[in-house]
Design a protein around this motif. Sequence first.
Motif, PDB file in Angstrom:
ATOM      1  N   GLU A  90       0.830  -1.211   0.000  1.00  0.00           N
ATOM      2  CA  GLU A  90       0.000   0.000   0.000  1.00  0.00           C
ATOM      3  C   GLU A  90       0.862   1.258   0.000  1.00  0.00           C
ATOM      4  O   GLU A  90       0.559   2.230  -0.702  1.00  0.00           O
ATOM      5  N   GLN A  91       1.927   1.255   0.791  1.00  0.00           N
ATOM      6  CA  GLN A  91       2.821   2.415   0.795  1.00  0.00           C
ATOM      7  C   GLN A  91       3.502   2.594  -0.556  1.00  0.00           C
ATOM      8  O   GLN A  91       3.650   3.719  -1.049  1.00  0.00           O
ATOM      9  N   GLN A  92       3.909   1.488  -1.162  1.00  0.00           N
ATOM     10  CA  GLN A  92       4.552   1.574  -2.479  1.00  0.00           C
ATOM     11  C   GLN A  92       3.569   2.100  -3.523  1.00  0.00           C
ATOM     12  O   GLN A  92       3.933   2.953  -4.354  1.00  0.00           O
ATOM     13  N   ARG A  93       2.347   1.628  -3.500  1.00  0.00           N
ATOM     14  CA  ARG A  93       1.359   2.056  -4.491  1.00  0.00           C
ATOM     15  C   ARG A  93       1.063   3.543  -4.363  1.00  0.00           C
ATOM     16  O   ARG A  93       0.855   4.240  -5.363  1.00  0.00           O
ATOM     17  N   ALA A  94       1.048   4.051  -3.134  1.00  0.00           N
ATOM     18  CA  ALA A  94       0.760   5.465  -2.929  1.00  0.00           C
ATOM     19  C   ALA A  94       1.929   6.354  -3.354  1.00  0.00           C
ATOM     20  O   ALA A  94       1.722   7.454  -3.886  1.00  0.00           O
ATOM     21  N   ALA A  95       3.162   5.902  -3.114  1.00  0.00           N
ATOM     22  CA  ALA A  95       4.339   6.726  -3.414  1.00  0.00           C
ATOM     23  C   ALA A  95       4.834   6.534  -4.830  1.00  0.00           C
ATOM     24  O   ALA A  95       5.311   7.488  -5.464  1.00  0.00           O
ATOM     25  N   TYR A  96       4.735   5.310  -5.361  1.00  0.00           N
ATOM     26  CA  TYR A  96       5.268   5.014  -6.690  1.00  0.00           C
ATOM     27  C   TYR A  96       4.189   4.320  -7.531  1.00  0.00           C
ATOM     28  O   TYR A  96       4.291   3.118  -7.819  1.00  0.00           O
ATOM     29  N   PRO A  97       3.159   5.041  -7.933  1.00  0.00           N
ATOM     30  CA  PRO A  97       2.086   4.374  -8.701  1.00  0.00           C
ATOM     31  C   PRO A  97       2.515   3.925 -10.086  1.00  0.00           C
ATOM     32  O   PRO A  97       1.824   3.113 -10.716  1.00  0.00           O
ATOM     33  N   ASP A  98       3.632   4.434 -10.593  1.00  0.00           N
ATOM     34  CA  ASP A  98       4.077   4.075 -11.944  1.00  0.00           C
ATOM     35  C   ASP A  98       4.934   2.830 -11.980  1.00  0.00           C
ATOM     36  O   ASP A  98       5.347   2.400 -13.065  1.00  0.00           O
ATOM     37  N   VAL A  99       5.215   2.235 -10.831  1.00  0.00           N
ATOM     38  CA  VAL A  99       6.026   1.017 -10.796  1.00  0.00           C
ATOM     39  C   VAL A  99       5.098  -0.178 -11.000  1.00  0.00           C
ATOM     40  O   VAL A  99       4.205  -0.439 -10.185  1.00  0.00           O
ATOM     41  N   GLY A 100       5.282  -0.899 -12.090  1.00  0.00           N
ATOM     42  CA  GLY A 100       4.423  -2.033 -12.397  1.00  0.00           C
ATOM     43  C   GLY A 100       5.107  -2.990 -13.347  1.00  0.00           C
ATOM     44  O   GLY A 100       6.212  -2.736 -13.847  1.00  0.00           O
ATOM     45  N   PRO A 101       4.465  -4.118 -13.637  1.00  0.00           N
ATOM     46  CA  PRO A 101       5.069  -5.125 -14.527  1.00  0.00           C
ATOM     47  C   PRO A 101       5.110  -4.640 -15.976  1.00  0.00           C
ATOM     48  O   PRO A 101       4.444  -3.672 -16.352  1.00  0.00           O
ATOM     49  N   LEU A 102       5.885  -5.335 -16.753  1.00  0.00           N
ATOM     50  CA  LEU A 102       6.035  -5.019 -18.179  1.00  0.00           C
ATOM     51  C   LEU A 102       5.474  -6.176 -18.991  1.00  0.00           C
ATOM     52  O   LEU A 102       5.942  -7.306 -18.877  1.00  0.00           O
ATOM     53  N   GLY A 103       4.449  -5.871 -19.780  1.00  0.00           N
ATOM     54  CA  GLY A 103       3.899  -6.859 -20.685  1.00  0.00           C
ATOM     55  C   GLY A 103       4.361  -6.597 -22.107  1.00  0.00           C
ATOM     56  O   GLY A 103       4.447  -5.445 -22.544  1.00  0.00           O
ATOM     57  N   THR A 104       4.676  -7.651 -22.826  1.00  0.00           N
ATOM     58  CA  THR A 104       5.180  -7.512 -24.187  1.00  0.00           C
ATOM     59  C   THR A 104       4.658  -8.656 -25.033  1.00  0.00           C
ATOM     60  O   THR A 104       4.347  -9.753 -24.527  1.00  0.00           O
ATOM     61  N   ASN A 105       4.533  -8.410 -26.321  1.00  0.00           N
ATOM     62  CA  ASN A 105       4.119  -9.462 -27.240  1.00  0.00           C
ATOM     63  C   ASN A 105       5.301 -10.252 -27.790  1.00  0.00           C
ATOM     64  O   ASN A 105       5.122 -11.102 -28.672  1.00  0.00           O
ATOM     65  N   ALA A 106       6.493  -9.964 -27.291  1.00  0.00           N
ATOM     66  CA  ALA A 106       7.674 -10.733 -27.696  1.00  0.00           C
ATOM     67  C   ALA A 106       7.629 -12.114 -27.039  1.00  0.00           C
ATOM     68  O   ALA A 106       6.915 -12.342 -26.061  1.00  0.00           O
ATOM     69  N   THR A 107       8.410 -13.020 -27.566  1.00  0.00           N
ATOM     70  CA  THR A 107       8.470 -14.352 -26.979  1.00  0.00           C
ATOM     71  C   THR A 107       9.142 -14.280 -25.620  1.00  0.00           C
ATOM     72  O   THR A 107       9.853 -13.318 -25.299  1.00  0.00           O
ATOM     73  N   VAL A 108       8.909 -15.302 -24.804  1.00  0.00           N
ATOM     74  CA  VAL A 108       9.488 -15.299 -23.472  1.00  0.00           C
ATOM     75  C   VAL A 108      11.016 -15.348 -23.537  1.00  0.00           C
ATOM     76  O   VAL A 108      11.711 -14.742 -22.708  1.00  0.00           O
ATOM     77  N   GLN A 109      11.574 -16.031 -24.530  1.00  0.00           N
ATOM     78  CA  GLN A 109      13.023 -16.084 -24.677  1.00  0.00           C
ATOM     79  C   GLN A 109      13.577 -14.733 -25.097  1.00  0.00           C
ATOM     80  O   GLN A 109      14.622 -14.298 -24.603  1.00  0.00           O
ATOM     81  N   ALA A 110      12.873 -14.034 -25.996  1.00  0.00           N
ATOM     82  CA  ALA A 110      13.320 -12.703 -26.411  1.00  0.00           C
ATOM     83  C   ALA A 110      13.253 -11.720 -25.246  1.00  0.00           C
ATOM     84  O   ALA A 110      14.137 -10.874 -25.082  1.00  0.00           O
ATOM     85  N   ALA A 111      12.219 -11.813 -24.425  1.00  0.00           N
ATOM     86  CA  ALA A 111      12.113 -10.943 -23.263  1.00  0.00           C
ATOM     87  C   ALA A 111      13.229 -11.228 -22.259  1.00  0.00           C
ATOM     88  O   ALA A 111      13.813 -10.306 -21.672  1.00  0.00           O
ATOM     89  N   TYR A 112      13.545 -12.506 -22.072  1.00  0.00           N
ATOM     90  CA  TYR A 112      14.635 -12.872 -21.164  1.00  0.00           C
ATOM     91  C   TYR A 112      15.976 -12.370 -21.696  1.00  0.00           C
ATOM     92  O   TYR A 112      16.792 -11.828 -20.930  1.00  0.00           O
ATOM     93  N   ASP A 113      16.215 -12.521 -22.982  1.00  0.00           N
ATOM     94  CA  ASP A 113      17.473 -12.047 -23.563  1.00  0.00           C
ATOM     95  C   ASP A 113      17.611 -10.529 -23.424  1.00  0.00           C
ATOM     96  O   ASP A 113      18.708 -10.015 -23.160  1.00  0.00           O
TER      97      ASP A 113
END
Length: 282
Positions: free
Chosen positions: A145-168
């Motif tokens: 809750e503290q993180q969400r209030a102070a840093y609302p822009d911190v979140g996961p990254l979704g991509t349409n690349a393959t999982v191997q390309a994202a890992y690389d």
Amino acid sequence: MARHHLQSEPTSRLAIWARRMAAFAFVASFLAVIIVRSGLLEIRPALATFAGALAIAVVALVLALAAFVVIWTEGLAGIGAALTAMAVSLALLAYPAYFGLKAYRLPWIYDITTDPIDPPRYEALARLRVRDANPITYAGLYAAEQQRAAYPDVGPLGTNATVQAAYDAALAVVNKRRWRIVDARAPQAGRREGRIEAVARTPIMGFRDDVVIRVRAEPDGARIDARSSSRYGSFDFGTNAARVRGLMNDIEDAIRAQKPERPPPTQQPAKKSTGKKDQPKR
């Protein structure tokens, strides 16, 4: 012929002691930074040395201000020593003062993740933490809750690349930042997720912070989560949030810069045979 003796003005002792203490504070601060970055001693004694040097810098600054008053009222020499002491003291105190001002606006947390519900776990890095370091388990809902209030822009990254390309792409960003990689496991389809565990360091003091990146396959691509936490201290001055934010942005740029995979060549359908041989034109 009579000789004229020129009597020099007496120098303010406050200015002299202010310069001495400022010089001592500078040397002590420099040694503390060297000790922390090199790992010669444990971090707590080194931090205590740095805090003591800052306290001496405060005393030197007070003495320099008092020396200015004495020099002005009594006409003593030593203005150069007082100015030197003030400049050195202010230079030493500027860095912690900047972070002290940031502390009023930031939450008292030291662990930042893009997935507070299922944060990436430390595995290889967990074995590197000593007993007096911060725990490896995420603090839970209160920290989220503290993180969400102070840093609302911190979140996961979704991509349409393959999982191997994202890992690389994530691995390339970590290498570019010159973090010390402790463990790196590429993803395997249907068996395991991609994981990268590394140690990052702060710019000046060189504090060691732990970072883990998780790459999971999604139906339409991949999802990248990250977690960064300080090994010591209950307050990170926003360092981990800035690190995670910059990391995700760099990974996104690295994925965009990747050359797209060439699709397999499509086969042209075979022409149906008419069963008749072509007759030569007459």
